[in-house]
Scaffold this motif. Structure first.
Motif, PDB file in Angstrom:
ATOM      1  N   ASP A 160       0.822  -1.217   0.000  1.00 17.61           N
ATOM      2  CA  ASP A 160       0.000   0.000   0.000  1.00 17.61           C
ATOM      3  C   ASP A 160       0.855   1.265   0.000  1.00 17.61           C
ATOM      4  O   ASP A 160       0.347   2.360  -0.258  1.00 17.61           O
ATOM      5  CB  ASP A 160      -0.938   0.025   1.202  1.00 17.61           C
ATOM      6  N   ASP A 161       2.146   1.139   0.284  1.00 17.94           N
ATOM      7  CA  ASP A 161       3.051   2.281   0.319  1.00 17.94           C
ATOM      8  C   ASP A 161       3.832   2.470  -0.983  1.00 17.94           C
ATOM      9  O   ASP A 161       4.667   3.370  -1.090  1.00 17.94           O
ATOM     10  CB  ASP A 161       4.039   2.128   1.481  1.00 17.94           C
ATOM     11  N   VAL A 162       3.567   1.624  -1.976  1.00 19.22           N
ATOM     12  CA  VAL A 162       4.277   1.701  -3.259  1.00 19.22           C
ATOM     13  C   VAL A 162       3.830   2.948  -4.013  1.00 19.22           C
ATOM     14  O   VAL A 162       2.630   3.215  -4.148  1.00 19.22           O
ATOM     15  CB  VAL A 162       4.032   0.422  -4.092  1.00 19.22           C
ATOM     16  N   VAL A 163       4.802   3.726  -4.507  1.00 15.96           N
ATOM     17  CA  VAL A 163       4.500   4.949  -5.252  1.00 15.96           C
ATOM     18  C   VAL A 163       4.885   4.845  -6.725  1.00 15.96           C
ATOM     19  O   VAL A 163       4.461   5.664  -7.541  1.00 15.96           O
ATOM     20  CB  VAL A 163       5.182   6.189  -4.623  1.00 15.96           C
ATOM     21  N   ARG A 164       5.699   3.853  -7.060  1.00 16.61           N
ATOM     22  CA  ARG A 164       6.138   3.663  -8.444  1.00 16.61           C
ATOM     23  C   ARG A 164       6.366   2.191  -8.684  1.00 16.61           C
ATOM     24  O   ARG A 164       6.871   1.486  -7.807  1.00 16.61           O
ATOM     25  CB  ARG A 164       7.428   4.422  -8.714  1.00 16.61           C
ATOM     26  N   VAL A 165       6.007   1.712  -9.884  1.00 15.69           N
ATOM     27  CA  VAL A 165       6.225   0.311 -10.236  1.00 15.69           C
ATOM     28  C   VAL A 165       6.650   0.230 -11.700  1.00 15.69           C
ATOM     29  O   VAL A 165       6.160   0.977 -12.544  1.00 15.69           O
ATOM     30  CB  VAL A 165       4.962  -0.555  -9.968  1.00 15.69           C
ATOM     31  N   LEU A 166       7.594  -0.651 -11.958  1.00 14.60           N
ATOM     32  CA  LEU A 166       8.055  -0.936 -13.308  1.00 14.60           C
ATOM     33  C   LEU A 166       7.831  -2.419 -13.563  1.00 14.60           C
ATOM     34  O   LEU A 166       8.281  -3.258 -12.776  1.00 14.60           O
ATOM     35  CB  LEU A 166       9.541  -0.606 -13.462  1.00 14.60           C
ATOM     36  N   ALA A 219       2.343   5.170  -9.751  1.00 16.79           N
ATOM     37  CA  ALA A 219       2.730   5.470 -11.124  1.00 16.79           C
ATOM     38  C   ALA A 219       3.356   4.193 -11.680  1.00 16.79           C
ATOM     39  O   ALA A 219       4.078   3.488 -10.966  1.00 16.79           O
ATOM     40  CB  ALA A 219       3.747   6.612 -11.146  1.00 16.79           C
ATOM     41  N   ALA A 220       3.065   3.884 -12.951  1.00 17.97           N
ATOM     42  CA  ALA A 220       3.495   2.595 -13.490  1.00 17.97           C
ATOM     43  C   ALA A 220       4.047   2.729 -14.896  1.00 17.97           C
ATOM     44  O   ALA A 220       3.612   3.582 -15.673  1.00 17.97           O
ATOM     45  CB  ALA A 220       2.327   1.615 -13.497  1.00 17.97           C
ATOM     46  N   THR A 221       5.001   1.843 -15.205  1.00 16.52           N
ATOM     47  CA  THR A 221       5.574   1.740 -16.533  1.00 16.52           C
ATOM     48  C   THR A 221       5.677   0.269 -16.892  1.00 16.52           C
ATOM     49  O   THR A 221       6.017  -0.557 -16.037  1.00 16.52           O
ATOM     50  CB  THR A 221       6.980   2.378 -16.588  1.00 16.52           C
ATOM     51  N   LEU A 222       5.395  -0.053 -18.145  1.00 17.90           N
ATOM     52  CA  LEU A 222       5.544  -1.407 -18.664  1.00 17.90           C
ATOM     53  C   LEU A 222       6.569  -1.378 -19.782  1.00 17.90           C
ATOM     54  O   LEU A 222       6.494  -0.530 -20.678  1.00 17.90           O
ATOM     55  CB  LEU A 222       4.211  -1.931 -19.209  1.00 17.90           C
ATOM     56  N   ILE A 223       7.518  -2.306 -19.721  1.00 16.11           N
ATOM     57  CA  ILE A 223       8.519  -2.462 -20.770  1.00 16.11           C
ATOM     58  C   ILE A 223       8.465  -3.906 -21.251  1.00 16.11           C
ATOM     59  O   ILE A 223       8.375  -4.835 -20.434  1.00 16.11           O
ATOM     60  CB  ILE A 223       9.939  -2.140 -20.242  1.00 16.11           C
ATOM     61  N   HIS A 224       8.541  -4.083 -22.559  1.00 14.08           N
ATOM     62  CA  HIS A 224       8.664  -5.423 -23.121  1.00 14.08           C
ATOM     63  C   HIS A 224      10.148  -5.635 -23.428  1.00 14.08           C
ATOM     64  O   HIS A 224      10.720  -4.913 -24.249  1.00 14.08           O
ATOM     65  CB  HIS A 224       7.831  -5.570 -24.392  1.00 14.08           C
ATOM     66  N   ALA A 225      10.769  -6.596 -22.730  1.00 12.64           N
ATOM     67  CA  ALA A 225      12.196  -6.872 -22.919  1.00 12.64           C
ATOM     68  C   ALA A 225      12.492  -8.277 -22.424  1.00 12.64           C
ATOM     69  O   ALA A 225      11.735  -8.836 -21.621  1.00 12.64           O
ATOM     70  CB  ALA A 225      13.039  -5.863 -22.137  1.00 12.64           C
ATOM     71  N   GLY A 226      13.599  -8.819 -22.876  1.00  8.25           N
ATOM     72  CA  GLY A 226      14.020 -10.136 -22.420  1.00  8.25           C
ATOM     73  C   GLY A 226      14.470 -10.093 -20.970  1.00  8.25           C
ATOM     74  O   GLY A 226      14.899  -9.055 -20.466  1.00  8.25           O
ATOM     75  N   LEU A 227      14.352 -11.225 -20.294  1.00  7.93           N
ATOM     76  CA  LEU A 227      14.799 -11.347 -18.905  1.00  7.93           C
ATOM     77  C   LEU A 227      15.963 -12.332 -18.831  1.00  7.93           C
ATOM     78  O   LEU A 227      16.385 -12.893 -19.843  1.00  7.93           O
ATOM     79  CB  LEU A 227      13.633 -11.782 -18.011  1.00  7.93           C
ATOM     80  N   GLN A 228      16.468 -12.566 -17.637  1.00  8.00           N
ATOM     81  CA  GLN A 228      17.660 -13.383 -17.427  1.00  8.00           C
ATOM     82  C   GLN A 228      17.536 -14.782 -18.034  1.00  8.00           C
ATOM     83  O   GLN A 228      18.485 -15.282 -18.615  1.00  8.00           O
ATOM     84  CB  GLN A 228      17.949 -13.489 -15.917  1.00  8.00           C
TER      85      GLN A 228
END
Length: 133
Positions: free
Chosen positions: A71-77, A103-112
């Motif tokens: 509930d304290d999150v202010v930004r998420v990626l 506030a949120a952002t979505l990125i499409h990218a490869g992961l590990q």
């Protein structure tokens, strides 16, 4: 609050690579990109919905150790390799972040690894102490 505090999930990745699950500095908590690994068993489910739910449990644990909550999150990626995986995650995201509405952002990218289907990074603010009456 003064000084920097490092929080570990106990993941071998943190020790091998040299990072912390979260860092607390002042009123802020920065949680590293977190995947759906169950760190107790070092396993990851195939299903993206199960992964997003586990990732939020991992993040919530780090935030709790810092003195905060989801509930304290202010930004998420969000980082999602496959576009088609994002929409099935929406109900889980809303369940975990619906009150905070960061506030949120979505990125499409490869992961590990190909097994990882979502990674989530958050920033939170530590809750203020209740005012004295």
């Amino acid at each position: 609050m003064s000084g920097v505090r490092h929080i570990s999930s106990g993941s071998r990745f943190e020790a091998e690579i040299g990072y912390s699950r979260a860092v607390v500095d002042g009123d802020h908590v920065w949680v590293s990109g977190t995947t759906g690994y169950d760190y107790a068993r070092m396993t990851i489910e195939d299903d993206v919905v199960a992964q997003v739910d586990q990732a939020f449990r991992n993040i919530a644990q780090a935030l709790a150790e810092a003195g905060a909550s989801l509930d304290d999150v202010v930004r998420v990626l969000f980082i999602v390799p496959r576009r088609e995986d994002w929409e099935p995650c929406w109900p889980v995201v809303k369940r975990h972040l619906g009150r905070a509405r960061p506030a949120a952002t979505l990125i499409h990218a490869g992961l590990q690894t190909d097994a990882m289907r979502i990674e989530i990074e958050v920033t939170a603010r530590l809750p203020k102490e209740p005012a004295a009456r």
